[in-house]
Write a protein that holds these residues in place. Sequence first.
Motif, PDB file in Angstrom:
ATOM      1  N   UNK A  23      31.590 -65.020 -40.793  1.00 50.40           N
ATOM      2  CA  UNK A  23      30.518 -65.066 -40.617  1.00 50.40           C
ATOM      3  C   UNK A  23      29.446 -63.990 -41.311  1.00 50.40           C
ATOM      4  N   UNK A  24      28.473 -63.446 -41.501  1.00 47.97           N
ATOM      5  CA  UNK A  24      28.234 -62.173 -42.778  1.00 47.97           C
ATOM      6  C   UNK A  24      26.600 -61.847 -42.120  1.00 47.97           C
ATOM      7  N   UNK A  25      26.659 -60.952 -41.324  1.00 47.37           N
ATOM      8  CA  UNK A  25      25.386 -60.738 -41.297  1.00 47.37           C
ATOM      9  C   UNK A  25      25.206 -59.679 -41.325  1.00 47.37           C
ATOM     10  N   UNK A  26      23.089 -59.483 -41.372  1.00 44.89           N
ATOM     11  CA  UNK A  26      22.841 -58.344 -41.277  1.00 44.89           C
ATOM     12  C   UNK A  26      22.431 -57.494 -40.572  1.00 44.89           C
ATOM     13  N   UNK A  27      21.790 -56.158 -39.933  1.00 47.00           N
ATOM     14  CA  UNK A  27      20.727 -56.066 -38.962  1.00 47.00           C
ATOM     15  C   UNK A  27      19.518 -56.118 -39.631  1.00 47.00           C
ATOM     16  N   UNK A  28      19.217 -55.492 -40.742  1.00 46.47           N
ATOM     17  CA  UNK A  28      18.245 -55.966 -41.124  1.00 46.47           C
ATOM     18  C   UNK A  28      17.714 -56.757 -42.190  1.00 46.47           C
ATOM     19  N   UNK A  29      16.514 -57.269 -41.426  1.00 44.98           N
ATOM     20  CA  UNK A  29      15.924 -59.171 -42.313  1.00 44.98           C
ATOM     21  C   UNK A  29      15.383 -58.464 -43.931  1.00 44.98           C
ATOM     22  N   UNK A  30      14.667 -57.241 -44.803  1.00 42.89           N
ATOM     23  CA  UNK A  30      15.609 -56.868 -45.982  1.00 42.89           C
ATOM     24  C   UNK A  30      16.103 -57.185 -46.378  1.00 42.89           C
ATOM     25  N   UNK A  31      17.468 -56.738 -45.815  1.00 45.35           N
ATOM     26  CA  UNK A  31      18.520 -56.683 -46.027  1.00 45.35           C
ATOM     27  C   UNK A  31      19.468 -58.064 -46.949  1.00 45.35           C
ATOM     28  N   UNK A  32      18.851 -58.751 -45.967  1.00 45.80           N
ATOM     29  CA  UNK A  32      19.871 -60.149 -46.150  1.00 45.80           C
ATOM     30  C   UNK A  32      18.944 -60.976 -47.228  1.00 45.80           C
ATOM     31  N   UNK A  33      17.791 -60.705 -47.269  1.00 48.39           N
ATOM     32  CA  UNK A  33      16.257 -61.271 -48.556  1.00 48.39           C
ATOM     33  C   UNK A  33      17.331 -60.334 -50.165  1.00 48.39           C
ATOM     34  N   UNK A  34      17.112 -58.711 -50.090  1.00 46.38           N
ATOM     35  CA  UNK A  34      17.857 -58.607 -50.809  1.00 46.38           C
ATOM     36  C   UNK A  34      19.511 -59.134 -51.537  1.00 46.38           C
ATOM     37  N   UNK A  35      20.746 -60.228 -50.674  1.00 50.32           N
ATOM     38  CA  UNK A  35      21.624 -60.349 -51.079  1.00 50.32           C
ATOM     39  C   UNK A  35      21.247 -61.735 -51.557  1.00 50.32           C
ATOM     40  N   UNK A  36      20.814 -62.401 -50.746  1.00 50.92           N
ATOM     41  CA  UNK A  36      19.468 -63.756 -51.133  1.00 50.92           C
ATOM     42  C   UNK A  36      19.611 -64.056 -52.776  1.00 50.92           C
ATOM     43  N   UNK A  37      18.525 -62.678 -52.721  1.00 51.89           N
ATOM     44  CA  UNK A  37      17.354 -62.599 -54.229  1.00 51.89           C
ATOM     45  C   UNK A  37      18.780 -62.062 -55.348  1.00 51.89           C
ATOM     46  N   UNK A  38      19.969 -60.953 -55.091  1.00 51.70           N
ATOM     47  CA  UNK A  38      20.625 -60.888 -55.915  1.00 51.70           C
ATOM     48  C   UNK A  38      21.570 -61.709 -56.502  1.00 51.70           C
ATOM     49  N   UNK A  39      21.388 -63.365 -55.924  1.00 54.42           N
ATOM     50  CA  UNK A  39      22.605 -64.393 -56.321  1.00 54.42           C
ATOM     51  C   UNK A  39      21.692 -64.810 -56.549  1.00 54.42           C
ATOM     52  N   UNK A  40      20.911 -65.171 -56.313  1.00 48.80           N
ATOM     53  CA  UNK A  40      19.975 -65.856 -57.232  1.00 48.80           C
ATOM     54  C   UNK A  40      19.619 -65.922 -58.620  1.00 48.80           C
ATOM     55  N   UNK A  41      19.345 -64.365 -58.858  1.00 48.87           N
ATOM     56  CA  UNK A  41      19.024 -63.639 -59.460  1.00 48.87           C
ATOM     57  C   UNK A  41      20.207 -63.731 -60.674  1.00 48.87           C
ATOM     58  N   UNK A  42      21.482 -63.471 -60.785  1.00 43.35           N
ATOM     59  CA  UNK A  42      22.803 -63.771 -60.918  1.00 43.35           C
ATOM     60  C   UNK A  42      22.563 -65.224 -61.942  1.00 43.35           C
ATOM     61  N   UNK A  43      22.953 -66.665 -61.050  1.00 43.59           N
ATOM     62  CA  UNK A  43      23.007 -67.492 -61.796  1.00 43.59           C
ATOM     63  C   UNK A  43      21.721 -68.199 -62.168  1.00 43.59           C
ATOM     64  N   UNK A  44      20.632 -67.128 -62.259  1.00 45.19           N
ATOM     65  CA  UNK A  44      19.447 -67.542 -63.208  1.00 45.19           C
ATOM     66  C   UNK A  44      20.183 -67.140 -64.656  1.00 45.19           C
ATOM     67  N   UNK A  45      19.911 -66.400 -64.424  1.00 39.30           N
ATOM     68  CA  UNK A  45      21.179 -64.873 -65.625  1.00 39.30           C
ATOM     69  C   UNK A  45      21.597 -66.203 -66.455  1.00 39.30           C
ATOM     70  N   UNK A  46      22.663 -66.896 -66.031  1.00 39.67           N
ATOM     71  CA  UNK A  46      23.888 -67.346 -66.588  1.00 39.67           C
ATOM     72  C   UNK A  46      23.502 -68.948 -66.961  1.00 39.67           C
ATOM     73  N   UNK A  47      22.520 -69.737 -66.338  1.00 46.11           N
ATOM     74  CA  UNK A  47      21.785 -70.937 -66.961  1.00 46.11           C
ATOM     75  C   UNK A  47      21.081 -70.576 -68.005  1.00 46.11           C
ATOM     76  N   UNK A  48      20.337 -69.800 -68.276  1.00 41.94           N
ATOM     77  CA  UNK A  48      19.193 -68.968 -69.269  1.00 41.94           C
ATOM     78  C   UNK A  48      20.577 -68.644 -70.183  1.00 41.94           C
TER      79      UNK A  48
END
Length: 254
Positions: free
Chosen positions: A109-134
């Motif tokens: 289990x991986x947890x973040x103390x701040x909600x903004x940190x979990x949001x950045x974690x999610x967006x970083x993975x999404x942007x990388x694989x969006x670039x891979x698809x393009x």
Amino acid sequence: MALADDGSYESVICVKPEVHVYKIPPRATNRGYRAADWKLDEPAWTGRMKIISIGKLAYIKLEDKNSGELFAQAPVEQYPGCVVEAVTDSSRYFVVRIEDGNGRHAFIGLGFADRGDSFDFNVALQDHFKWVKQEGELAKEEASQSTAPKLDLGFKDGQTIKISIGNIKKKDPGAKSRPMGSGLLLPPPMAKGAVLVAPPGGQQSPPPMQSNTASLLDFGGPVPAAQPTADLWGDFTAAGASSSQDTAKGWVQF
């Protein structure tokens, strides 16, 4: 950005200074994981998280925040996927499948103390694989263009083209150019059959008399016989003249 062992560039796309790792119980049903089932106040490990990209892959690395020693890592080939899964009851916790490099894996289990940190974690993975698809779509397009037959637009030997340009009048080679005027006006044309004759002595000729004027002129002499001519006027002698009569031509034949 650094160069990896396989020749690909290693790029850091996300860094979080503090994350928590939890031991999670096996999932009993297919409903998904719940963070409430974990002991959230007793994390098994706390440290730094870093996400790096090497080519098409992304790696989640858990490191000691002081020494940088690697604690665990998870290679991610696609997102969303089975490597990273969000829990059903919170946006700050995820389940991550880690690998040790020898073919063994485990779920933590991986947890973040701040909600903004979990949001950045999610967006970083999404942007990388969006670039891979393009990048994949662009590579397919380039491959299809390279295999397609190319059009030969060059001229063959002896080949010519004809270009038609409208609204251009050609000059007639037989047409004579119009001479430039000298600035002098020509006299108006005379009537057909008319002849201009200056009278003797430079005097201006009187206007012609009407044909019935001959009956009004009586000089006392006999009227000569009519001559076979179209002349209506002839020589005449002044009345009372001497033997050496002076013949005066009052009119000339037109």
